[in-house]
Design a protein around this motif. Structure first.
Motif, PDB file in Angstrom:
ATOM      1  N   MET A  86     -10.172   7.346  -6.475  1.00 16.23           N
ATOM      2  CA  MET A  86     -10.467   6.058  -6.858  1.00 16.23           C
ATOM      3  C   MET A  86     -10.402   5.079  -6.300  1.00 16.23           C
ATOM      4  SD  MET A  86     -10.085   6.781 -10.570  1.00 16.23           S
ATOM      5  CE  MET A  86      -9.463   8.370 -11.270  1.00 16.23           C
ATOM      6  N   GLN A  87     -11.753   4.654  -5.721  1.00 15.46           N
ATOM      7  CA  GLN A  87     -11.604   3.394  -4.918  1.00 15.46           C
ATOM      8  C   GLN A  87     -11.812   1.754  -5.902  1.00 15.46           C
ATOM      9  OE1 GLN A  87     -15.678   3.664  -3.263  1.00 15.46           O
ATOM     10  NE2 GLN A  87     -15.263   6.429  -2.434  1.00 15.46           N
ATOM     11  N   LYS A  88     -12.111   2.670  -7.230  1.00 15.56           N
ATOM     12  CA  LYS A  88     -12.163   0.775  -7.614  1.00 15.56           C
ATOM     13  C   LYS A  88     -11.234   0.977  -9.264  1.00 15.56           C
ATOM     14  CE  LYS A  88     -15.874  -1.979  -5.902  1.00 15.56           C
ATOM     15  NZ  LYS A  88     -16.694  -2.221  -6.058  1.00 15.56           N
TER      16      LYS A  88
ATOM     17  N   ARG B 157     -19.368   8.364 -12.186  1.00 14.16           N
ATOM     18  CA  ARG B 157     -19.130   7.807 -10.944  1.00 14.16           C
ATOM     19  C   ARG B 157     -18.172   6.321 -11.080  1.00 14.16           C
ATOM     20  NH1 ARG B 157     -20.845   9.183  -5.516  1.00 14.16           N
ATOM     21  NH2 ARG B 157     -22.877  10.857  -5.747  1.00 14.16           N
ATOM     22  N   SER B 158     -18.808   5.884 -12.285  1.00  9.00           N
ATOM     23  CA  SER B 158     -18.298   4.862 -12.516  1.00  9.00           C
ATOM     24  C   SER B 158     -18.170   4.978 -14.309  1.00  9.00           C
ATOM     25  CB  SER B 158     -19.708   3.832 -12.717  1.00  9.00           C
ATOM     26  OG  SER B 158     -18.467   2.535 -13.833  1.00  9.00           O
TER      27      SER B 158
ATOM     28  N   SER C 287     -12.926   1.422 -15.368  1.00 11.23           N
ATOM     29  CA  SER C 287     -12.518  -0.013 -15.778  1.00 11.23           C
ATOM     30  C   SER C 287     -11.625   0.331 -16.808  1.00 11.23           C
ATOM     31  CB  SER C 287     -13.543  -0.531 -15.982  1.00 11.23           C
ATOM     32  OG  SER C 287     -13.552  -2.489 -16.194  1.00 11.23           O
TER      33      SER C 287
ATOM     34  N   TYR D 299     -22.866   7.499 -14.839  1.00 12.87           N
ATOM     35  CA  TYR D 299     -22.105   6.110 -15.240  1.00 12.87           C
ATOM     36  C   TYR D 299     -22.075   6.156 -17.124  1.00 12.87           C
ATOM     37  CZ  TYR D 299     -23.703   4.468 -11.171  1.00 12.87           C
ATOM     38  OH  TYR D 299     -24.101   4.396  -9.600  1.00 12.87           O
TER      39      TYR D 299
ATOM     40  N   GLU E  68     -15.687   6.452  -8.789  1.00 12.36           N
ATOM     41  CA  GLU E  68     -15.713   4.990  -7.958  1.00 12.36           C
ATOM     42  C   GLU E  68     -14.556   4.210  -8.673  1.00 12.36           C
ATOM     43  OE1 GLU E  68     -19.469   4.969  -5.888  1.00 12.36           O
ATOM     44  OE2 GLU E  68     -19.251   7.022  -4.720  1.00 12.36           O
ATOM     45  N   GLU E  69     -15.286   3.809 -10.068  1.00 10.75           N
ATOM     46  CA  GLU E  69     -15.184   2.766 -10.762  1.00 10.75           C
ATOM     47  C   GLU E  69     -14.215   3.349 -12.269  1.00 10.75           C
ATOM     48  OE1 GLU E  69     -16.690  -1.347 -11.477  1.00 10.75           O
ATOM     49  OE2 GLU E  69     -17.918  -0.532 -10.939  1.00 10.75           O
TER      50      GLU E  69
ATOM     51  N   SER F  64     -16.510   3.075 -17.789  1.00 14.81           N
ATOM     52  CA  SER F  64     -16.082   1.775 -17.776  1.00 14.81           C
ATOM     53  C   SER F  64     -15.779   1.646 -19.381  1.00 14.81           C
ATOM     54  CB  SER F  64     -17.342   0.738 -18.083  1.00 14.81           C
ATOM     55  OG  SER F  64     -17.925   0.460 -16.998  1.00 14.81           O
TER      56      SER F  64
ATOM     57  N   LEU G 169      -9.685  -0.951 -12.652  1.00 14.59           N
ATOM     58  CA  LEU G 169      -9.527  -2.754 -12.822  1.00 14.59           C
ATOM     59  C   LEU G 169      -8.893  -1.888 -13.983  1.00 14.59           C
ATOM     60  CD1 LEU G 169     -13.877  -3.557 -12.030  1.00 14.59           C
ATOM     61  CD2 LEU G 169     -11.951  -3.646 -10.178  1.00 14.59           C
TER      62      LEU G 169
END
Length: 366
Positions: free
Chosen positions: A360-362, A210-211, A236, A188, A233-234, A213, A364
């Motif tokens: 890319m599941q999310k 995995r993430s 932003s 993260y 996966e996320e 931002s 934003l």
């Protein structure tokens, strides 16, 4: 004070407006009681009191303490008492007044904490730079310095090889150092609410990520290599000035004679052996990059054209990814007469995206 204790392994004195004097005497009594006791104190919770310094009593009697929470106080320094907590795994000191000279104890990098501390939260303080001693805490798995005044991320961040979560949101960071890609366990990464203008392509080496931002920065594009983050996966991105059209032909310096000759050798598949050319030219030829334009088939070395290409993810969001082309002729035409060519380019982008969309599941964007 007695009713604030929750079991023998934890002392919870949260939000009791405990004065330093009262806390000092209470801890000294507790330490005396626990000398030789079978069950040691493991968690000490002191958030939201009136502390301006760590209790001196921490300096003895609590060798097995694993968690210390001193958040929401008025601490300007974490004193030498911290160094005696040889078993400490989690230190929470968010929302204090740390950040000035002497905020961290001398000898931190040489103390047992270098091997034991796994979680450190210093968010909501006044740090303008990452203290060098923090970058020696090799056992750290989670580091949080959100809401400080950090101007940059030092290259030495790569020393924290065990890091799984890095939270640096809400600072004044302008650049992401490529050395950040040398953290093999990072899952993260939070860099939101900064002043970051670009993402280094080296970040694609964070194969455990995995993430990510990055919202509320100054990003206008993402590097093409971000598609290599196979576990992401996320992502932003909201609140960035992402470009709304293709960037066509950017500044382009003509290739050198050396590069023209090397391109000719590669494109025409002219054979050569290690005995034909000196070592520096062999290494140069091996550094060729293929032009991503499927209709080109060319290569480039030092000279290339940058182009933003929008890629459709999940059928809803379009991400601007940086492409490197071998020449301006490989760029999309700028005139309105070339609409069909541009449409084909976008179609190619969408075909490429279909391969990576499941990664890319999310996404934003706001």
């Amino acid at each position: 004070m007695e009713e604030a204790a929750l079991g023998e392994a934890e002392l919870n004195w949260s939000r009791l407006s405990v004065s330093a004097e009262a806390l000092e005497s209470e801890l000294e009594a507790r330490a005396e009681e626990r000398r030789g006791a079978r069950e040691a104190l493991l968690r000490l919770l002191l958030p939201y009191n009136r502390l301006t310094s760590l209790p001196r009593a921490l300096g003895g009697g609590f060798p097995h303490l694993q968690l210390l929470d001193v958040s929401g106080n008025a601490l300007t320094a974490l004193g030498p008492e911290l160094l005696t907590l040889s078993g400490l795994r989690t230190l929470l000191a968010r929302n204090n007044r740390l950040g000035g000279p002497g905020s961290l104890p001398k000898g931190l990098a040489q103390s047992p904490l270098c091997r034991s501390l796994q979680v450190l939260n210093l968010s909501g303080n006044c740090f303008q730079e990452l203290p060098a001693s923090l970058l020696e805490l090799r056992a750290l798995q989670t580091l949080s310095l959100g809401g400080n005044q950090l101007q940059s991320i030092p290259a030495e961040i790569e020393n924290l090889r065990s890091l799984e979560c890095l939270y640096l949101g809400g600072n004044f960071i302008k650049e992401i150092p490529p050395e950040l890609a040398n953290l093999p366990s990072l899952n993260y990464l939070v860099l939101c609410d900064n002043k970051i203008q670009s993402v280094p392509p080296q970040l694609s080496q964070l194969h455990s990520l995995r993430s990510l931002s990055l919202h509320n920065n100054l990003l206008t594009y993402l590097p093409r290599e971000i598609l290599n983050l196979i576990h992401l996966e996320e992502l932003s991105l909201r609140g960035n000035p992402l470009v709304v059209r293709f960037v066509r032909d950017l500044t382009y310096d003509p290739p050198t004679l050396l590069e023209l000759a090397a391109r000719t050798i590669k494109i025409r598949s002219i054979s050569y052996t290690p005995y034909d050319l000196p070592g520096n030219l062999l290494r140069y030829l091996d550094s060729a990059s293929n032009c991503p334009n499927p209709k080109c088939g060319g290569v480039y070395f030092d000279c290339c054209v940058r182009q933003i290409k929008f890629v459709d993810f999940c059928g809803k969001y379009r991400l601007p990814l940086m492409h490197y082309l071998c020449s301006p002729e490989c760029s999309s035409p700028c005139s309105s007469a070339s609409h069909s060519s541009t449409s084909q380019s976008e179609s190619d982008s969408e075909d490429e995206a279909s391969v990576a969309a499941h990664r890319m599941q999310k996404v934003l964007l706001g």
